[in-house]
Write a protein that holds these residues in place. Sequence first.
Motif, mmCIF file in Angstrom:
data_model
loop_
_atom_site.group_PDB
_atom_site.id
_atom_site.type_symbol
_atom_site.label_atom_id
_atom_site.label_comp_id
_atom_site.label_asym_id
_atom_site.label_seq_id
_atom_site.Cartn_x
_atom_site.Cartn_y
_atom_site.Cartn_z
ATOM 1 N N SER A 177 6.084 -0.649 -6.452
ATOM 2 C CA SER A 177 7.605 -0.836 -7.037
ATOM 3 C C SER A 177 8.393 -0.546 -6.571
ATOM 4 N N ALA A 178 9.880 -1.576 -6.884
ATOM 5 C CA ALA A 178 11.610 -1.505 -5.733
ATOM 6 C C ALA A 178 11.589 0.094 -5.770
ATOM 7 N N SER A 179 11.890 0.675 -7.038
ATOM 8 C CA SER A 179 12.020 2.239 -6.942
ATOM 9 C C SER A 179 11.545 2.991 -6.529
ATOM 10 N N ILE A 180 10.158 2.696 -5.215
ATOM 11 C CA ILE A 180 9.415 3.939 -4.553
ATOM 12 C C ILE A 180 9.602 3.423 -2.957
ATOM 13 N N LEU A 181 10.503 2.550 -2.867
ATOM 14 C CA LEU A 181 10.501 1.610 -1.797
ATOM 15 C C LEU A 181 11.885 2.669 -0.717
ATOM 16 N N GLY A 182 12.722 3.122 -1.354
ATOM 17 C CA GLY A 182 12.999 3.356 -0.071
ATOM 18 C C GLY A 182 12.600 5.060 0.043
ATOM 19 N N ALA A 183 11.747 5.799 -0.619
ATOM 20 C CA ALA A 183 10.368 6.320 -0.212
ATOM 21 C C ALA A 183 10.379 6.860 0.701
ATOM 22 N N TYR A 184 9.175 5.457 0.880
ATOM 23 C CA TYR A 184 8.243 4.553 1.721
ATOM 24 C C TYR A 184 9.512 4.492 3.125
ATOM 25 N N MET A 185 10.463 3.982 2.592
ATOM 26 C CA MET A 185 11.290 3.901 3.967
ATOM 27 C C MET A 185 11.614 5.386 4.906
ATOM 28 N N THR A 186 11.645 6.507 3.991
ATOM 29 C CA THR A 186 11.870 7.696 5.116
ATOM 30 C C THR A 186 9.987 8.157 5.530
ATOM 31 N N MET A 187 9.393 7.667 5.665
ATOM 32 C CA MET A 187 8.027 7.634 6.029
ATOM 33 C C MET A 187 7.705 6.893 7.248
ATOM 34 N N ILE A 188 7.513 5.349 6.733
ATOM 35 C CA ILE A 188 7.334 4.640 8.001
ATOM 36 C C ILE A 188 8.301 3.948 8.253
ATOM 37 N N ASP A 189 8.067 2.414 8.760
ATOM 38 C CA ASP A 189 8.874 1.639 9.585
ATOM 39 C C ASP A 189 9.351 0.598 8.249
ATOM 40 N N PRO A 190 10.589 0.945 8.435
ATOM 41 C CA PRO A 190 11.501 0.024 7.448
ATOM 42 C C PRO A 190 10.498 -1.454 7.360
ATOM 43 N N LYS A 191 10.741 -2.539 8.789
ATOM 44 C CA LYS A 191 10.591 -3.690 8.891
ATOM 45 C C LYS A 191 8.645 -3.236 8.178
ATOM 46 N N TYR A 192 7.786 -2.528 8.049
ATOM 47 C CA TYR A 192 6.236 -2.416 7.942
ATOM 48 C C TYR A 192 6.581 -2.609 6.425
ATOM 49 N N VAL A 193 7.534 -2.276 5.895
ATOM 50 C CA VAL A 193 7.446 -2.217 4.152
ATOM 51 C C VAL A 193 7.627 -3.117 3.877
#
Length: 392
Positions: A177-193
């Motif tokens: 979900s779009a709501s947790i994209l920001g959370a992922y981007m604090t943990m792994i490189d945004p380009k992979y997200v």
Amino acid sequence: MKYAIFLAGLAAVFLLAFLVSNDRKKIKYKPILIMLVLQFIFTYLLLNTTVGLTVIKGISALFEKLLGYAADGVNFVFGGLANEASMPFFLNVLLPIVFISVLIGIAQHFKILPFIIKYIGLGLSKVNGLGKLESYNAVASAVFGQSEVFISVKKLLGHLPKHRLYTLCTSAMSTVSASILGAYMTMIDPKYVITALVLNLFGGFIIANIINPYEVKDDEDIIEIEEEKQTFFEMLGEYIMDGFKVAVIVGAMLLGFVALISMINDVFNMAFGMTFQTMLGYVFAPIAFLVGIPWAEAVSAGTIMATKLVSNEFVAMMDLGKVSEGMSERTIGIVSVFLVSFANFSSIGIITGAVKGLHEEQGNAVARFGLKLLYGATLVSILSAAIAGLFL
């Protein structure tokens, strides 16, 4: 060698999907080929071109700014609670979900999201060999999440045959979900997200076309999007609470899973001289190798991949952060793409519960094909990781 391993991995994914296909004679190979080519094109553009890197940097900068705004709210409420220079996971990674949820609610309220989702879905239906509803649901899942998306089509749930319901659930579990994209981007490189989001969208259609092929008649393919009439401030209140619920639920699941895995690791270490996660790493090592990870790193990468399957992507991302210094950048990229999805055992319960809450009988149907649903969604993650590995 890299290309030979990729072809072997691709063949393995397709074979594993083919073996459990509901009707092999109805598999439509042309849409599968078209979507596979689109995956190659988008992955190359996102990972290897100036245009793609510019897009990713733009999206990353946007989320960085949004997380900064979210931090203002978190600091106002919880400022002084944390020790100086510390980074509490719940405050800095999970609570910003509340603000992102609010932005989604605003876009939904002003009919921006429904317009985008509907017409992207219609465009996708022209190439994926599936119906308009399936295409809409895949895009909507990437915005609303794996449980919330079913609310938008709840009037149709009771009329859907089981094969169409399977495809809808596969899309929901394969995306995030779009709501947790920001959370992922604090943990792994945004380009992979970002890359994983695109790959999983098409990958879900590809795997569904193999495991669950069918034809949709025009008179069956009607999209009725459920919309509640709310005032602007009613909507704000609802989405704020929804975002907070998601943050708390993810936090509770992390607490439980991390503690449970710690206990199981300790028991296995005493009994067998190796942790449970290391054992899973050996099981997943061949899969890691087939998606392009060097054999020397296959066990450690396989451990992270298996952790995601038995717990969730947040636990796996945390573990990846702990061992990433000993991994090559290519391996980190492949594993990161694999992790960006909801394909894990707990998601079976989440999706079943969401559908059951809206329609009892259909919820029971989802429970019956739950393991096959996870099987298909995991193949989507493996396919995405293999394609990413080809361009890293």
